[in-house]
Design a protein around this motif. Structure first.
Motif, PDB file in Angstrom:
ATOM      1  N   ASP A 161       0.843  -1.025  -0.053  1.00 40.62           N
ATOM      2  CA  ASP A 161       0.132  -0.026   0.055  1.00 40.62           C
ATOM      3  C   ASP A 161       0.752   1.330  -0.247  1.00 40.62           C
ATOM      4  OD1 ASP A 161       0.944  -0.583   2.502  1.00 40.62           O
ATOM      5  OD2 ASP A 161      -0.901   0.251   3.479  1.00 40.62           O
ATOM      6  N   THR A 162       1.831   1.567  -0.989  1.00 40.76           N
ATOM      7  CA  THR A 162       2.552   2.521  -0.907  1.00 40.76           C
ATOM      8  C   THR A 162       2.105   3.748  -0.992  1.00 40.76           C
ATOM      9  OG1 THR A 162       2.996   1.904  -3.439  1.00 40.76           O
ATOM     10  CG2 THR A 162       4.518   1.155  -1.986  1.00 40.76           C
ATOM     11  N   GLU A 163       0.971   4.031  -1.469  1.00 42.06           N
ATOM     12  CA  GLU A 163       0.244   5.293  -1.437  1.00 42.06           C
ATOM     13  C   GLU A 163       0.003   5.931  -0.197  1.00 42.06           C
ATOM     14  OE1 GLU A 163      -3.378   2.397  -1.617  1.00 42.06           O
ATOM     15  OE2 GLU A 163      -1.348   2.456  -2.333  1.00 42.06           O
ATOM     16  N   ASN A 164       0.160   5.096   0.981  1.00 39.23           N
ATOM     17  CA  ASN A 164      -0.102   5.327   2.300  1.00 39.23           C
ATOM     18  C   ASN A 164       1.213   5.930   2.821  1.00 39.23           C
ATOM     19  OD1 ASN A 164      -2.962   5.085   2.238  1.00 39.23           O
ATOM     20  ND2 ASN A 164      -2.418   3.019   2.836  1.00 39.23           N
ATOM     21  N   LYS A 223       2.457   8.361   5.877  1.00 40.28           N
ATOM     22  CA  LYS A 223       2.119   9.671   5.579  1.00 40.28           C
ATOM     23  C   LYS A 223       1.482  10.362   6.844  1.00 40.28           C
ATOM     24  CE  LYS A 223       1.596   9.186   0.556  1.00 40.28           C
ATOM     25  NZ  LYS A 223       0.688   9.500  -0.461  1.00 40.28           N
ATOM     26  N   TYR A 259       6.629  11.613  -1.536  1.00 41.20           N
ATOM     27  CA  TYR A 259       5.184  11.027  -1.149  1.00 41.20           C
ATOM     28  C   TYR A 259       4.688   9.906  -2.222  1.00 41.20           C
ATOM     29  CZ  TYR A 259       3.885  14.688   2.140  1.00 41.20           C
ATOM     30  OH  TYR A 259       3.862  15.762   3.293  1.00 41.20           O
ATOM     31  N   ASN A 261       3.026   6.989  -4.108  1.00 43.93           N
ATOM     32  CA  ASN A 261       2.118   6.847  -5.021  1.00 43.93           C
ATOM     33  C   ASN A 261       1.711   5.357  -5.233  1.00 43.93           C
ATOM     34  OD1 ASN A 261       1.284   9.529  -5.944  1.00 43.93           O
ATOM     35  ND2 ASN A 261       3.322   9.368  -6.984  1.00 43.93           N
ATOM     36  N   ALA A 262       0.563   4.783  -5.794  1.00 45.25           N
ATOM     37  CA  ALA A 262      -0.009   3.397  -5.833  1.00 45.25           C
ATOM     38  C   ALA A 262       1.032   2.806  -6.825  1.00 45.25           C
ATOM     39  CB  ALA A 262      -1.309   3.340  -6.190  1.00 45.25           C
ATOM     40  N   ASP A 264       4.191   2.393  -6.618  1.00 41.54           N
ATOM     41  CA  ASP A 264       5.552   2.460  -6.513  1.00 41.54           C
ATOM     42  C   ASP A 264       6.171   1.343  -5.877  1.00 41.54           C
ATOM     43  OD1 ASP A 264       5.802   5.141  -7.569  1.00 41.54           O
ATOM     44  OD2 ASP A 264       5.532   6.034  -5.523  1.00 41.54           O
TER      45      ASP A 264
END
Length: 557
Positions: A161-164, A223, A259, A261-262, A264
């Motif tokens: 869940d790299t977007e977090n 984040k 930051y 992103n999905a 990544d």
């Protein structure tokens, strides 16, 4: 059961131990299959083994601790428990508690056997722990116990869940100064304390921090935790012991943030954070967030690195010559060789690629390339019957660290059979604070062979008068910033400049003013006694053939 069968069982137990790979938990499980025989032979009802390891044992966490009941018949007597302690300062401690059956009291013979059995357990457990942590070595920084780069790449895959998440790259500002001031031992202690601080700011179940080498750290942070993490780590202080005194050292890291992103991957975080921190350092900013401008700048950086060395070989990099003109006669009296890169029919200025080469450690190669190109041009003019002027060639501070720089310089002159009177080595003022002894050796060697040495950009550093007391310069170039301030009203810059010019002339040092653009600047500098003028008022940097015409003409009246 007789003694032979006990020994046979012990041998069988040991034979089943794969000590090269067995985990410690497996050892405890295997031990249970043997301890039943101990119960019968030595009247043992319960065995509790506690193993703890010192925190520096392959950087195992200080709470590495095992407490296991390898035998428990629930009839052990607390009153007659026999405790065997084994310890090693390198690895740790083992405490084995043997509880007798009922009210039995262990005999001396039983205790003797139990003690030796305990030592066997201890050796097996520490060996198992050793193998476990040997497996960690390729992935762990041995100074701090954090992941290293390989560890980040190996274990970072599990975060989907790299977007977090956000990545943060941290360098300790001025760590080299800290290290040289307090010693590398205290430097390592500070790195460990800083690592512990980082470790304490994360949730180890969901986040991690790593040391990527030297004073470079990386954090993979949720984040939602990033602002708190940054606020706390922006300014920290630690105490070290230096010469038997407690010294407080303040740590202010430089940080680059990306930051996620999905989609990544972990390497995207490292690369983008690295780009951000590099961009921040260039602008002297403490905290920089990755954006598209930084990405484009990084692409340009890579293009420079990828294309420049090919350009050195194909003739796209060459010297341009900016004339130096006598302030009194307006006659050509010298020039400075300035590097230009002709790329895709456009002239690339040094400020666009020299900083990249300095960072890549390639500036030394460029310096020697320029020196050789200049000597080749001087030789060609002489062959044409044209009398050259003295050409100044810039040497970076990095080249002064080159043990072979004196020989390299002289060998190039010999290669082209160029007289030393036609050459001047130009060194920036800030270079004089790196290594005074090495610089003195270089200047002395140049003078011994008749090569002039000049100080460039005077006025941009600390301008210590000790430089003139300890070193002998032939030429000093006044930085353009002083020239820009000239307005004919005796402002502070003019007063300082006038004083400096008088001092330099008293020391018989030639003074060159660079960046002169207007008649007012020229007239004021000439009135102050400046010897030579370099700037657009007379000429811009010229390509070989254009400068050749100036060599023939000589006169700027």
């Amino acid at each position: 059961m007789d003694n032979t069968s006990i020994i046979d069982k012990l041998i069988e137990y040991m034979d089943n131990m794969d000590v090269a790979s067995m985990e410690i938990d497996t050892l405890f499980e295997k031990a249970s299959s043997y301890t039943g025989y101990l119960s019968v032979k030595y009247n043992v009802a319960k065995i509790v083994i506690e193993v703890s390891f010192v925190s520096n044992f392959f950087n195992m966490p200080s709470n590495s601790y095992y407490n296991e009941r390898v035998l428990d018949n629930n009839i052990g007597s607390e009153e007659n428990v026999y405790v065997v302690k084994t310890a090693s300062k390198e690895t740790g401690k083992c405490k084995a508690s043997f509880y007798p059956i009922g009210d039995h009291k262990f005999t001396d013979e039983e205790k003797y056997s139990i003690r030796n059995i305990s030592k066997g357990f201890y050796m097996l457990y520490t060996r198992a722990a050793l193998m476990k942590y040997l497996k960690r070595i390729p992935y762990v920084d041995m100074l701090t116990g954090l992941y290293n780069t390989q560890g980040v790449l190996k274990y970072g895959y599990k975060y989907l869940d790299t977007e977090n998440y956000a990545g943060i790259y941290l360098n300790i500002k001025d760590f080299r100064i800290i290290n040289s001031t307090y010693g590398s031992g205290n430097g390592n202690i500070l790195l460990q304390k800083f690592a512990d601080k980082l470790r304490g700011l994360i949730n180890p179940e969901k986040e991690f921090v790593a040391r990527l080498g030297a004073d470079k750290f990386f954090g993979f942070i949720l984040k939602s935790n990033l602002d708190r993490f940054i606020n706390i780590i922006t300014y920290t202080k630690f105490t070290i012991n230096y010469h038997e005194e407690n010294i407080v050292v303040r740590i202010r890291p430089v940080m680059g943030v990306y930051y996620g992103n999905a989609g990544d991957k972990i390497h995207n975080f490292i690369e983008n954070c690295s780009m951000a921190i590099d961009a921040g350092k260039a602008k002297k900013e403490r905290l920089t967030y990755f954006d598209e401008n930084i990405h484009q700048e990084a692409i340009r950086y890579k293009n420079v690195v990828n294309n420049f060395f090919e350009a050195l070989n194909n003739g796209s990099v060459k010297p341009y010559y900016q004339p130096k003109v006598s302030a009194v006669t307006k006659q050509l009296c010298g020039c400075e060789a300035l590097v230009r890169w002709i790329h895709e029919d456009e002239v690339v200025l040094p400020e666009e690629f020299v900083p990249v080469l300095e960072k890549e450690g390639a500036i030394k190669r460029l310096d020697l390339f320029m020196l050789e190109s200049v000597c080749s041009d001087i030789k060609s003019w002489i062959d044409k019957g044209i009398d050259p002027v003295r050409v100044s060639v810039n040497f970076s501070r990095e080249n002064l660290k080159n043990d072979n720089i004196i020989d390299d310089t002289l060998n190039i002159l010999r290669k082209y059979n160029v007289e030393s009177k036609y050459l001047e080595i130009e060194i920036t003022e800030t270079s004089f604070y790196e290594d005074g002894n090495r610089l003195d050796e270089f200047v002395s060697a140049m003078h011994k062979h008749g090569i002039a040495v000049s100080m460039d950009d005077f006025g941009t550093g600390y301008s210590s008068l000790n430089l003139f007391k300890n070193l002998t310069f032939d030429v000093v170039k006044i930085d353009k910033s002083f020239v820009d301030d000239i307005d004919g009203k005796n402002n502070k810059s003019e007063i300082i400049l006038d004083t400096v010019l008088n001092m330099l002339k008293a020391l018989n040092i030639i003074v060159v003013a660079e960046g002169v653009q207007t008649e007012k600047q020229f007239n004021r500098l000439r009135a102050m006694g400046c010897d030579e003028i370099q700037g657009f008022i007379f000429d811009e940097p010229l390509a070989y053939l254009d400068f050749e015409k100036v060599l023939v003409k000589r006169n700027y009246n």
